[in-house]
Design an enzyme around this catalytic site. Structure first.
Site, PDB file in Angstrom:
ATOM      1  CG  HIS A 241       7.637   4.401   0.996  1.00  0.00           C
ATOM      2  ND1 HIS A 241       7.249   5.643   1.808  1.00  0.00           N
ATOM      3  CD2 HIS A 241       7.503   3.458   1.780  1.00  0.00           C
ATOM      4  CE1 HIS A 241       7.301   5.198   2.919  1.00  0.00           C
ATOM      5  NE2 HIS A 241       7.464   3.896   2.992  1.00  0.00           N
TER       6      HIS A 241
ATOM      7  CG  HIS B   6      -0.208   0.174   2.506  1.00  0.00           C
ATOM      8  ND1 HIS B   6       0.486  -0.956   3.210  1.00  0.00           N
ATOM      9  CD2 HIS B   6       0.288   1.384   3.264  1.00  0.00           C
ATOM     10  CE1 HIS B   6       1.011  -0.311   4.228  1.00  0.00           C
ATOM     11  NE2 HIS B   6       1.030   0.690   4.310  1.00  0.00           N
TER      12      HIS B   6
END
Length: 186
Positions: free
Chosen positions: A125, A41
């Site tokens: 990220h 995620h």
């Protein structure tokens, strides 16, 4: 009390491509545990141990943010590492829509008193795994990310996730979803 964050889930096919890349290229990185596609995620804002009576307010703030947000595309970037927290990650290329979404959520969480566990600096990220020792993705030690860098995907919602730690690593469960409602021409 739970540990919560707002985040963007990845499409299943992108999670599968990242897993395949890790299986093929990952030996070049000193990872003690790779994450799997159910853990991938992009965290928007971690608000930690939020007292349960504020969850309705947090969800309300997220709904209001989603109403003002139009769908946008994200593009995968290059590898990186946070050596202090022993994390290897795949970056997201700069995107003003993502940053505006994150800023709106930061402001909402601050108003709820729920942003104290997050840093105002934001580096989007996808955490790929946990490092066994410090590592920098430079030179001949860096695996080839050509098959991942540049992959684009559409984002049309975000979620409030609950995070639970287990011996097999963290488990993330989307408990609320917030679909974007603004028109792209707004």
């Amino acid at each position: 009390m739970g540990r919560y964050f707002w985040g963007i889930g990845l499409p299943e096919e992108i999670g599968a491509r990242i897993e395949a890349w890790a299986a093929d290229q990952g030996a070049a990185i000193p990872v003690k545990r790779w994450y799997h596609r159910g853990q991938f995620h992009i965290t928007l804002l971690f608000f930690g141990d939020l007292i349960d009576d504020k969850l309705d307010s947090a969800d309300g703030a997220a709904r209001e943010t989603a109403k003002k947000t139009a769908p946008f595309d994200l593009v995968l970037g290059s590898l990186g590492a946070f050596n202090r927290s022993k994390v290897v990650w795949l970056g997201i290329r700069p995107n003003p829509n993502l940053m505006a979404l994150r800023q709106s959520l930061w402001e909402a969480a601050t108003a709820l008193g729920a942003s104290g566990n997050d840093r105002p600096a934001y580096r989007p990220h996808i955490t790929l795994g946990r490092l066994s020792l410090p590592w920098e993705p430079v030179g001949s030690r860096a695996p080839d990310t050509e098959e991942l860098a540049g992959i684009s995907f559409r984002v049309s919602e975000f979620h409030r996730y609950e995070s639970r730690l287990s011996p097999a690593g963290p488990e993330y469960r989307a408990v609320s979803s917030f679909g974007f409602q603004a028109d792209q021409n707004d």
